[in-house]
Write a protein that holds these residues in place. Sequence first.
Motif, PDB file in Angstrom:
ATOM      1  N   MET A   1     -29.285 -21.946 -34.878  1.00  0.00           N
ATOM      2  CA  MET A   1     -28.098 -21.360 -34.269  1.00  0.00           C
ATOM      3  C   MET A   1     -27.867 -22.013 -32.896  1.00  0.00           C
ATOM      4  N   ALA A   2     -26.628 -22.371 -32.653  1.00  0.00           N
ATOM      5  CA  ALA A   2     -26.254 -22.975 -31.378  1.00  0.00           C
ATOM      6  C   ALA A   2     -26.291 -21.928 -30.270  1.00  0.00           C
ATOM      7  N   ALA A   3     -26.649 -22.355 -29.073  1.00  0.00           N
ATOM      8  CA  ALA A   3     -26.782 -21.440 -27.932  1.00  0.00           C
ATOM      9  C   ALA A   3     -25.482 -20.695 -27.632  1.00  0.00           C
ATOM     10  N   TRP A   4     -24.331 -21.369 -27.767  1.00  0.00           N
ATOM     11  CA  TRP A   4     -23.052 -20.728 -27.438  1.00  0.00           C
ATOM     12  C   TRP A   4     -22.752 -19.543 -28.349  1.00  0.00           C
ATOM     13  N   SER A  27     -12.694 -23.299 -49.180  1.00  0.00           N
ATOM     14  CA  SER A  27     -14.111 -23.455 -49.540  1.00  0.00           C
ATOM     15  C   SER A  27     -15.012 -23.647 -48.314  1.00  0.00           C
ATOM     16  N   SER A  28     -14.600 -24.439 -47.337  1.00  0.00           N
ATOM     17  CA  SER A  28     -15.419 -24.640 -46.133  1.00  0.00           C
ATOM     18  C   SER A  28     -15.532 -23.358 -45.324  1.00  0.00           C
ATOM     19  N   THR A  29     -14.455 -22.585 -45.282  1.00  0.00           N
ATOM     20  CA  THR A  29     -14.477 -21.311 -44.552  1.00  0.00           C
ATOM     21  C   THR A  29     -15.447 -20.347 -45.217  1.00  0.00           C
ATOM     22  N   ARG A  30     -15.382 -20.257 -46.544  1.00  0.00           N
ATOM     23  CA  ARG A  30     -16.315 -19.382 -47.268  1.00  0.00           C
ATOM     24  C   ARG A  30     -17.763 -19.809 -47.019  1.00  0.00           C
ATOM     25  N   SER A  31     -18.004 -21.098 -47.071  1.00  0.00           N
ATOM     26  CA  SER A  31     -19.353 -21.620 -46.845  1.00  0.00           C
ATOM     27  C   SER A  31     -19.824 -21.356 -45.413  1.00  0.00           C
ATOM     28  N   PHE A  32     -18.925 -21.546 -44.436  1.00  0.00           N
ATOM     29  CA  PHE A  32     -19.261 -21.269 -43.036  1.00  0.00           C
ATOM     30  C   PHE A  32     -19.694 -19.812 -42.868  1.00  0.00           C
ATOM     31  N   ILE A  33     -18.941 -18.900 -43.476  1.00  0.00           N
ATOM     32  CA  ILE A  33     -19.261 -17.473 -43.365  1.00  0.00           C
ATOM     33  C   ILE A  33     -20.615 -17.171 -44.014  1.00  0.00           C
ATOM     34  N   GLU A  34     -20.835 -17.702 -45.215  1.00  0.00           N
ATOM     35  CA  GLU A  34     -22.102 -17.460 -45.913  1.00  0.00           C
ATOM     36  C   GLU A  34     -23.298 -17.930 -45.095  1.00  0.00           C
ATOM     37  N   LYS A  35     -23.169 -19.056 -44.421  1.00  0.00           N
ATOM     38  CA  LYS A  35     -24.289 -19.635 -43.686  1.00  0.00           C
ATOM     39  C   LYS A  35     -24.448 -19.099 -42.265  1.00  0.00           C
ATOM     40  N   ASN A  36     -23.360 -18.603 -41.659  1.00  0.00           N
ATOM     41  CA  ASN A  36     -23.416 -18.267 -40.231  1.00  0.00           C
ATOM     42  C   ASN A  36     -23.197 -16.803 -39.875  1.00  0.00           C
ATOM     43  N   TYR A  37     -22.642 -16.011 -40.774  1.00  0.00           N
ATOM     44  CA  TYR A  37     -22.302 -14.627 -40.419  1.00  0.00           C
ATOM     45  C   TYR A  37     -23.520 -13.855 -39.921  1.00  0.00           C
ATOM     46  N   LYS A  38     -24.616 -13.939 -40.639  1.00  0.00           N
ATOM     47  CA  LYS A  38     -25.803 -13.154 -40.277  1.00  0.00           C
ATOM     48  C   LYS A  38     -26.296 -13.499 -38.870  1.00  0.00           C
ATOM     49  N   ARG A  74      -5.687 -22.772 -37.593  1.00  0.00           N
ATOM     50  CA  ARG A  74      -5.670 -22.988 -39.042  1.00  0.00           C
ATOM     51  C   ARG A  74      -6.887 -23.826 -39.404  1.00  0.00           C
ATOM     52  N   LEU A  75      -7.599 -23.412 -40.446  1.00  0.00           N
ATOM     53  CA  LEU A  75      -8.853 -24.062 -40.809  1.00  0.00           C
ATOM     54  C   LEU A  75      -8.745 -24.968 -42.031  1.00  0.00           C
ATOM     55  N   GLU A  76      -7.590 -25.030 -42.636  1.00  0.00           N
ATOM     56  CA  GLU A  76      -7.431 -25.845 -43.843  1.00  0.00           C
ATOM     57  C   GLU A  76      -7.778 -27.303 -43.552  1.00  0.00           C
ATOM     58  N   GLY A  77      -8.619 -27.885 -44.412  1.00  0.00           N
ATOM     59  CA  GLY A  77      -9.012 -29.274 -44.254  1.00  0.00           C
ATOM     60  C   GLY A  77     -10.185 -29.485 -43.310  1.00  0.00           C
ATOM     61  N   MET A  78     -10.673 -28.424 -42.679  1.00  0.00           N
ATOM     62  CA  MET A  78     -11.798 -28.553 -41.751  1.00  0.00           C
ATOM     63  C   MET A  78     -13.131 -28.413 -42.491  1.00  0.00           C
ATOM     64  N   SER A  79     -14.143 -29.111 -41.982  1.00  0.00           N
ATOM     65  CA  SER A  79     -15.510 -28.969 -42.493  1.00  0.00           C
ATOM     66  C   SER A  79     -16.154 -27.760 -41.805  1.00  0.00           C
ATOM     67  N   GLU A  80     -17.330 -27.386 -42.276  1.00  0.00           N
ATOM     68  CA  GLU A  80     -18.056 -26.285 -41.627  1.00  0.00           C
ATOM     69  C   GLU A  80     -18.349 -26.620 -40.166  1.00  0.00           C
ATOM     70  N   THR A  81     -18.700 -27.855 -39.888  1.00  0.00           N
ATOM     71  CA  THR A  81     -18.983 -28.287 -38.516  1.00  0.00           C
ATOM     72  C   THR A  81     -17.738 -28.157 -37.646  1.00  0.00           C
ATOM     73  N   GLN A  82     -16.586 -28.533 -38.179  1.00  0.00           N
ATOM     74  CA  GLN A  82     -15.339 -28.422 -37.427  1.00  0.00           C
ATOM     75  C   GLN A  82     -14.962 -26.951 -37.203  1.00  0.00           C
ATOM     76  N   ILE A  83     -15.244 -26.086 -38.174  1.00  0.00           N
ATOM     77  CA  ILE A  83     -14.976 -24.653 -38.016  1.00  0.00           C
ATOM     78  C   ILE A  83     -15.864 -24.090 -36.907  1.00  0.00           C
ATOM     79  N   SER A  84     -17.124 -24.485 -36.886  1.00  0.00           N
ATOM     80  CA  SER A  84     -18.037 -24.051 -35.834  1.00  0.00           C
ATOM     81  C   SER A  84     -17.529 -24.505 -34.469  1.00  0.00           C
ATOM     82  N   LYS A  85     -17.066 -25.745 -34.389  1.00  0.00           N
ATOM     83  CA  LYS A  85     -16.525 -26.282 -33.136  1.00  0.00           C
ATOM     84  C   LYS A  85     -15.269 -25.522 -32.719  1.00  0.00           C
TER      85      LYS A  85
END
Length: 97
Positions: A1-4, A27-38, A74-85
């Motif tokens: 987990m990133a410090a920020w 799909s990237s948004t769903r994956s971001f949530i699955e990996k980072n929500y907790k 808008r998150l369309e076309g973004m990767s999980e890394t870009q969503i985190s950023k």
Amino acid sequence: MAAWMGHLSKSIKEVRLLFCQTSPASSSTRSFIEKNYKDLKKANPKLPILIRECSGTEPQLWARYDMGVERGIRLEGMSETQISKALEDLAKAGSTR
């Protein structure tokens, strides 16, 4: 987990993620949530993190700040890394308010 991620609740009052449960665009948004929500919730237990699934919805990330001010991305076309950023950028924008 990133410090920020542990400092989200200092600058943001609420986070909302909107997306479609089945569309490839979300799909990237769903994956971001699955990996980072907790981890996000563990680091910010009092911060409301709202997950809104609706068929046909474009993936979006919204942050609500003090005084009801909101910013969305808008998150369309973004990767999980870009969503985190994008979430990190919204947190930084809130800390300069």
